[in-house]
Design a protein around this motif. Structure first.
Motif, PDB file in Angstrom:
ATOM      1  N   CYS A   1     -64.787  49.337  65.475  1.00  0.00           N
ATOM      2  CA  CYS A   1     -64.030  48.165  65.056  1.00  0.00           C
ATOM      3  C   CYS A   1     -63.833  48.255  63.543  1.00  0.00           C
ATOM      4  O   CYS A   1     -64.813  48.400  62.805  1.00  0.00           O
TER       5      CYS A   1
ATOM      6  N   HIS B   1     -62.973  45.974  61.579  1.00  0.00           N
ATOM      7  CA  HIS B   1     -63.363  44.731  60.897  1.00  0.00           C
ATOM      8  C   HIS B   1     -64.850  44.725  60.552  1.00  0.00           C
ATOM      9  O   HIS B   1     -65.233  44.487  59.424  1.00  0.00           O
ATOM     10  N   CYS B   2     -65.702  44.983  61.575  1.00  0.00           N
ATOM     11  CA  CYS B   2     -67.148  44.892  61.335  1.00  0.00           C
ATOM     12  C   CYS B   2     -67.818  46.267  61.342  1.00  0.00           C
ATOM     13  O   CYS B   2     -69.020  46.364  61.156  1.00  0.00           O
TER      14      CYS B   2
ATOM     15  N   CYS C   1     -63.619  42.516  69.997  1.00  0.00           N
ATOM     16  CA  CYS C   1     -64.793  43.267  69.571  1.00  0.00           C
ATOM     17  C   CYS C   1     -66.052  42.661  70.208  1.00  0.00           C
ATOM     18  O   CYS C   1     -66.121  41.442  70.380  1.00  0.00           O
TER      19      CYS C   1
ATOM     20  N   ASN D   1     -68.683  41.988  68.884  1.00  0.00           N
ATOM     21  CA  ASN D   1     -69.268  41.035  67.935  1.00  0.00           C
ATOM     22  C   ASN D   1     -68.508  39.709  67.851  1.00  0.00           C
ATOM     23  O   ASN D   1     -68.862  38.848  67.063  1.00  0.00           O
TER      24      ASN D   1
ATOM     25  N   CYS E   1     -66.908  38.337  64.704  1.00  0.00           N
ATOM     26  CA  CYS E   1     -65.915  39.302  64.215  1.00  0.00           C
ATOM     27  C   CYS E   1     -64.566  38.953  64.825  1.00  0.00           C
ATOM     28  O   CYS E   1     -64.487  38.602  65.998  1.00  0.00           O
TER      29      CYS E   1
HETATM   30 ZN    ZN Z   1     -65.756  43.885  65.091  1.00  0.00          ZN
END
Ligand code: ZN
Length: 74
Positions: free
Chosen positions: A31, A33-34, A57, A59, A63
């Motif tokens: 991912c 993003h995270c 995701c 998370n 996230c």
């Molecule tokens: Zn993520």
């Protein structure tokens, strides 16, 4: 956003991927993003107030990454 239960994760992914890309549940993804590295099958599905469903995701909801934010990992 509310998490929903998906019975057949492979079928759901195939049917709902925004670009019709075929992802296998055992594919390794990251991912952006995270930066979590995970197996595609660990994804979550979240539903917004309008009934729109998003492949997210693992998370999520912490996230905000969705299926289009996943990159391949070797
Ligand atoms: Zn993520």
């Amino acid at each position: 956003m509310k998490e929903i239960e998906v019975q057949n994760k492979q079928q759901y992914l195939k049917k709902n991927h925004p670009f019709g890309e075929i992802i296998k549940l055992e594919d390794k993804k990251k991912c952006i993003h995270c930066e979590l590295v995970f197996l595609a099958g660990e994804y979550k599905v979240l539903k917004d107030r309008n009934g729109e469903e998003y492949i997210c995701c693992p998370n999520a909801p912490e996230c905000e990454g969705t299926v289009i934010d996943w990159i391949n990992v070797d």
